[in-house]
Write an enzyme that holds these catalytic residues in place. Sequence first.
Site, PDB file in Angstrom:
ATOM      1  N   ILE A 109       0.831  -1.202   0.000  1.00  0.00           N
ATOM      2  CA  ILE A 109       0.000   0.000   0.000  1.00  0.00           C
ATOM      3  C   ILE A 109       0.868   1.256   0.000  1.00  0.00           C
ATOM      4  CG2 ILE A 109      -1.927  -1.124   1.209  1.00  0.00           C
ATOM      5  CD1 ILE A 109      -0.840   0.197   3.812  1.00  0.00           C
ATOM      6  N   HIS A 125      -4.403  -4.202  -2.461  1.00  0.00           N
ATOM      7  CA  HIS A 125      -4.844  -3.817  -1.123  1.00  0.00           C
ATOM      8  C   HIS A 125      -4.972  -2.310  -0.958  1.00  0.00           C
ATOM      9  CE1 HIS A 125      -3.064  -7.948   0.164  1.00  0.00           C
ATOM     10  NE2 HIS A 125      -4.319  -8.059  -0.229  1.00  0.00           N
ATOM     11  N   CYS A 158     -12.987  14.609   7.895  1.00  0.00           N
ATOM     12  CA  CYS A 158     -13.515  15.184   6.657  1.00  0.00           C
ATOM     13  C   CYS A 158     -13.772  16.673   6.878  1.00  0.00           C
ATOM     14  CB  CYS A 158     -14.810  14.469   6.279  1.00  0.00           C
ATOM     15  SG  CYS A 158     -15.615  15.180   4.832  1.00  0.00           S
TER      16      CYS A 158
END
Length: 252
Positions: A109, A125, A158
Site C-alpha cells: 500500500i 490492497h 472530513c
Amino acid sequence: MISPEIQQRIDYARQIIRQARHLVVFTGAGISTPSGIPDFRSKGSGLWEQYDPMEVASLTTFRNHPERFWEWKRPLMLKIWDAHPNPAHQALARLETQGKVRTVITQNIDGLHQRAGSQNVLELHGSIETMNCPGCARRYPSLQFRPLLEQGQDLPRCPVCQRILKPDVVLFEEMLPHDTWQAAEEHCARADAILVAGSSLEVWPAAQLPEMAVSHGATLILVNLSPTHLDTRAEVLLPLDVSEAIPQLAQL
Ligand code: ZN
C-alpha cells in the site's frame, strides 16, 4: 557473495525474462523491507509488535475504535512517506520502460513502485495515498493531512462533514477492489512468465494470482528469502534479497 549455482539460476531467469511476451510481476512486503517499511509477519519490526494485525487493521476496529486504528496507522504512514524506492523497485520500473513488464501486481500500500517510475501498477490492497470519508464519500489526498498526522494529536477528519477519515487501503473484513482484482486475474491468465518478488504468498486471496498464472502455463521465477507453497512449481527459485536479485535480473 553469490555462488556459481545461484549465478546460473539468475542467468536462466534473465533468459526467461528476455523471451517473455507477457511478463507479469507480483510483489509483496519483501520488496519494500529494504526501503525500511516493516512487514507485519516478520518479528522485530517494532511497529507491529504491540498490535495484533488482524485486530487493529480491521474494519471493526476502524469503526469502533478509530483512535486505536489511527494510533497504529499514523506512524506507518509517516514511515512510508519518509521511505524511498530501493534498487528492486527501480529495476522493475526500468523493465517496464523497456517494454518487458506488462503490469506490476502488488500487495503493498506504499506506492513505492509508482514513485520508482512504474506506470502499470495494480494495488490489490489499495494505497495510503488517498483517504475517503465514510460519511459523505468524498476523497482526499492523504498528504493534505500529513502535518496533522505528524503533530500526532487529532485524528484526520472530513473537512465537510467532520467524520473520521479512512485511508483507501483494504482492511481485514473488507473485499479487494473488484476492478483491480479482475484486471490482475486477466493479466495472470495471459501471462507467459510471472516474477514473484518479496512475497511469502501467505495472504489470501492475493496469493491465488501467481498460482493462477502458473496453472495457465506461465513460467514462474520466484525471488523470496523464505520458502513459499509455490517453490516446487518455480522454474527458477532465488532465495535472495530482492534488492540484490531484481537489479541483476533486469540486466537483459
Ligand atoms: Zn465527509
